[in-house]
Structures are given as C-alpha cells and as structure tokens.
Enzyme design. Structure first.
Site, PDB file in Angstrom:
ATOM      1  NE  ARG A   1      -0.033   5.540  -4.485  1.00 58.84           N
ATOM      2  CZ  ARG A   1       0.881   4.602  -4.696  1.00 58.84           C
ATOM      3  NH1 ARG A   1       1.875   4.811  -5.535  1.00 58.84           N
ATOM      4  NH2 ARG A   1       0.824   3.460  -4.058  1.00 58.84           N
TER       5      ARG A   1
ATOM      6  CB  CYS B   1      -5.800  -5.659  -6.384  1.00 62.22           C
ATOM      7  SG  CYS B   1      -5.733  -6.025  -4.638  1.00 62.22           S
TER       8      CYS B   1
HETATM    9  N1  SAH Z   1      -3.639   1.894  -1.033  1.00 62.36           N
HETATM   10  C1  SAH Z   1      -2.329   1.370  -0.733  1.00 62.36           C
HETATM   11  C2  SAH Z   1      -2.212  -0.121  -0.878  1.00 62.36           C
HETATM   12  C3  SAH Z   1      -3.203  -0.909  -0.052  1.00 62.36           C
HETATM   13  S1  SAH Z   1      -2.642  -2.485   0.415  1.00 62.36           S
HETATM   14  C4  SAH Z   1      -1.292   2.089  -1.593  1.00 62.36           C
HETATM   15  O1  SAH Z   1      -1.649   2.910  -2.440  1.00 62.36           O
HETATM   16  O2  SAH Z   1      -0.117   1.834  -1.397  1.00 62.36           O
HETATM   17  C5  SAH Z   1      -3.876  -2.993   1.524  1.00 62.36           C
HETATM   18  C6  SAH Z   1      -3.740  -2.426   2.935  1.00 62.36           C
HETATM   19  O3  SAH Z   1      -4.947  -2.727   3.634  1.00 62.36           O
HETATM   20  C7  SAH Z   1      -2.625  -3.006   3.786  1.00 62.36           C
HETATM   21  O4  SAH Z   1      -1.790  -1.973   4.223  1.00 62.36           O
HETATM   22  C8  SAH Z   1      -3.343  -3.675   4.981  1.00 62.36           C
HETATM   23  O5  SAH Z   1      -2.665  -3.466   6.223  1.00 62.36           O
HETATM   24  C9  SAH Z   1      -4.648  -2.941   4.997  1.00 62.36           C
HETATM   25  N2  SAH Z   1      -5.807  -3.639   5.563  1.00 62.36           N
HETATM   26  C10 SAH Z   1      -6.167  -4.937   5.390  1.00 62.36           C
HETATM   27  N3  SAH Z   1      -7.363  -5.169   5.973  1.00 62.36           N
HETATM   28  C11 SAH Z   1      -7.779  -3.994   6.520  1.00 62.36           C
HETATM   29  C12 SAH Z   1      -8.944  -3.581   7.242  1.00 62.36           C
HETATM   30  N4  SAH Z   1      -9.930  -4.442   7.498  1.00 62.36           N
HETATM   31  N5  SAH Z   1      -9.035  -2.294   7.616  1.00 62.36           N
HETATM   32  C13 SAH Z   1      -8.049  -1.409   7.342  1.00 62.36           C
HETATM   33  N6  SAH Z   1      -6.927  -1.751   6.677  1.00 62.36           N
HETATM   34  C14 SAH Z   1      -6.780  -3.017   6.267  1.00 62.36           C
END
Ligand code: SAH
Length: 407
Positions: free
Chosen positions: A221, A351
C-alpha cells in the site's frame, strides 16, 4: 514423560532436523501412548532411537499428523501458560526489532504468523491493544483459553486490553469445536481505529473477513501511495479500501474502489471519511460490482486508468484447483492490461499458496502477450516482515505481487 510419543521411522527425522514443522503420516513408525491421541493433543516427536525432536499438535485426519510448535533435543513437559508466555514475548520482541512495537504511525500488525513464528495453526493480529486470535488447528483451538491468558501476561495491560477469539470462522465445522466467537480477555474497545503508516482505519473484527483487516498489504500500500501522484487509480477487490486511502493520500487525481461485497464498500467509505475532509474525499468513488465485469465496463473504457490494483481472494485453495486458478489470474490480468493507459502501472497480487511466484509471473506474462501490451517489471512484492515465513518452511510464502509498467 507423560505425553504420547510419535516415533519416526529411521531416516524420517531428517526434515524435522531441518526445522520443517510438518510431520507426515508416512514418517510415523509407531505411537507410544495408552490410547490413540485425540485430535489436537500435544505429542512428543522422537526419532527411531527415542531421541527427542520436539513437541507437536497431533492431527489424526489428513496427511499431516503432527505440527511442530517447539523444536528441542531435550525431553519436554506438556506446555503450560509460562511456555506460551515465553513464545509470545519472543514474537513481540521480534516485532519491536521490526520497528512495529511502539511505532506512533503504525499501531496494527501481525503478532503471530503461524509457522513463521514457530506456532503452526495460530494467527494473532494486533490492533492497537486488542489481539484477534484465530486457530487453524484443533491443537491451537483446544489451547485458546490458555493462549489468551498468556497473551495478556506476555504483553501486559499497557499493551493489551482485550483478546477476541475468532476461531468459529476457521474451525466452526470441526467435531469438538463449535464455541461461538467472543472475547476471552477484556471486551470491545471504545474506538476500534488503528493507524497504518499514519493513515486511519476502522477495524471490524466482529463481522469482517479473516481477523478484520489485511495487514499483509501494508508495505505494498505504501508503494501505491508512492506512485499515485497525478494518476487515475482503480482499486479492485478493495475490501476495506486500504490501497484507496494510500492512493488518495499520495495525490491521485481520482480513485475508484470496487468490491463485490456491499459490506466491504461500506467499510471503504468509512475509512476514506476517516482520513479526508469532504472536498478531498470527492476524488473517491465506490462501486459494488464484480471486478471482472467492471474492468470490461464503461468506467475503464471511456477514461482509462493509469494505476490499477488487482488483489483478489485466493483463486486456488488446493493443488487440484491450481489450473483453474491459473486461468482466472490470466483472464483477470489480461482484462486489466488491455485497458490500462500507456505509461500506466499495474499492481497485481496472488495470495494462493499453491500458485508460487514463478507460476504467477509466467501467468501474468501470458496475459500481457494475450493482449499485446509491452511491459516492464518494476518490482517483485511479497508479504511484509511481520508475516515472514520460516526460511525452512517455504510453503509459508503465500503472497506475491508484481508491479508492471505498461507501454
Ligand atoms: N485488497 C484488500 C484485500 C482484498 S480481500 C485489502 O488491501 O485489504 C478480497 C476481496 O475481494 C474481498 O473483499 C471480496 O469481497 C472481494 N471479491 C471477491 N470476489 C470478487 C469479485 N469477483 N469482484 C469484486 N470483488 C470480489
């Protein structure tokens, strides 16, 4: 010794002596115990001559039968509170050495990263005085009350006021699990807000995913913040909007955040509001949408983005799912690369533990070729040092990222 002994076959002690923390069923010669140990029971690991190698939690189901949480060539007693206090103090001091304890700008970090801290099956995230504990093994689950007490003793009341157990989410279906989530020490803090590199985030460990926040993207970030100035940014899979807040603070002209979950978008909005006054926050827009659809949609098409973040959930949770995951990463990255403005940057992550760095890199390379974009690799990214893997347990390296400059 009053604890059951798992005796290894001749030669099968080699990986344990190399500090690999998993004992596979094929390595066991016999078990010396009055009865078959229960799921999660503490066992001693010994070589075929009976020499001690360490202590493990027993797991009767699956290929890993022992997860070692203490390597020692001395005979061991079953762990008591003092044993765990010593483990937690050591982990706390490691975080101090990383500049995380007592840091006025960052008050949240991972305190226990399972095998990386020598404690397989245990995750503890620290949020400005509240520890959120998640057991991923029955052994740690059965120990959670003493673990919570030991955390309180190890950190002391000046650093720790509450321990919240969130293991129902990870072990809710296991046979003798089933206790609801709840506080094992203390209760809810008056203000569940933390600082990360000076940015404010509201943490919702009660209803949020995992322990409430993805602490493992802290360093990445910061890099987004570094590159954000003057750029139009798209943050997909944004969850609590971590990357969005850094991009706004870094001087992005506009930031669009996308997540399929309405709850996640609400958390993102809260975090943007916590950091920016209205006029400044007007640079930000939230979209509840599927990231694949959004990348093909009108926003990305009419006014292309020049910094895109892809941080999806693990596409593969098992080796069997790896091929499908590969196809998913290829399609997602191709969509993003197709639309990105010339001179733009792509931050792309995986991940999935079973997709290693080489496979991820070649998959993204294939995606770039699919859409005919010329690309340079600026950075390899990984998990931050509070999420470090044991050097002897490469399976613990799960997070990888690439920063690509797209011509
Ligand atoms: N980048 C975030 C963590 C991501 S966790 C951070 O820095 O905190 C993964 C996220 O993807 C979750 O919030 C979930 O709701 C979302 N997600 C899962 N499948 C998805 C899709 N097809 N389109 C958009 N969001 C999705």
């Amino acid at each position: 010794m009053n604890i059951p002994q798992l005796v290894l076959q001749p030669g099968k002690d080699a990986s344990v002596r190399r500090f690999h923390p998993w004992v596979f069923s094929g390595a066991i010669d016999r078990i010396i115990a009055p009865a078959e140990p229960a799921d999660g029971e503490v066992v001693a690991i010994v070589d075929h001559r009976g020499s001690p190698l360490g202590l493990a939690h027993f797991q009767p189901h699956g290929s890993i039968v022992g997860r070692i949480f203490h390597f020692s060539n001395q005979p061991q007693q079953a762990p008591d509170e003092a044993f765990w206090v010593a483990k937690f103090r050591a982990a706390w001091e490691r975080r101090r050495a990383l500049g995380l304890v007592g840091n006025p700008h960052t008050t949240a970090f991972r305190l226990i990263h399972a095998e990386g801290d020598g404690l397989p099956g245990l995750i503890v995230d620290y949020y400005a005085g509240t520890a959120v504990l998640q057991a991923h093994s029955m052994g740690m689950y059965r120990a959670r009350t003493v673990l919570a007490q030991a955390l309180a003793v190890a950190l002391g009341p000046q650093h720790l006021t509450a321990v919240y157990d969130k293991s129902a989410d990870t072990l809710g279906n296991a046979a003798d699990a089933g206790a609801p989530n709840g506080y094992l020490v203390g209760g809810p803090p008056p203000d569940p807000t933390v600082l990360e590199n000076g940015h404010r985030f509201r943490i919702d460990w009660l209803t949020g995913q995992k322990t409430g926040f993805f602490l493992d993207q802290r360093d990445s970030r910061a890099l987004v913040g570094h590159y954000a100035r003057g750029r139009r940014v798209l943050n997909t899979f944004c969850y609590t909007g971590g990357f969005s807040v850094y991009a706004l603070a870094g001087g992005a002209t506009a930031v669009d955040s996308v997540d399929a979950s309405k709850t996640a978008m609400a958390l993102t909005d809260i975090n943007v509001a916590l950091n920016f006054a209205d006029a400044d926050a007007a640079r930000h827009r939230s979209f509840v949408a599927d990231a694949f659809d959004f990348l093909r949609g009108p926003e990305a098409d009419t006014d292309p983005y020049d910094l895109v973040i892809l941080d999806p959930p693990a596409f593969a949770k098992s080796r069997a799912a790896r091929q499908r995951a590969e196809a998913g990463y290829r399609r997602l990255n191709a969509e993003a690369l197709r639309g990105i403005k010339p001179g733009g940057l792509l931050f792309t992550f995986s991940c999935s533990q079973v997709v290693d760095r080489d496979l991820f890199t070649s998959t993204v390379r294939a995606a770039a070729l699919d859409v005919g974009r010329s690309v340079r690799l600026l950075h390899y990214l990984g998990q931050p040092p509070d999420h470090a893997a044991s050097f002897f347990h490469p399976e613990g390296e799960y997070l990888k990222g690439l920063v690509l400059a797209v011509e």
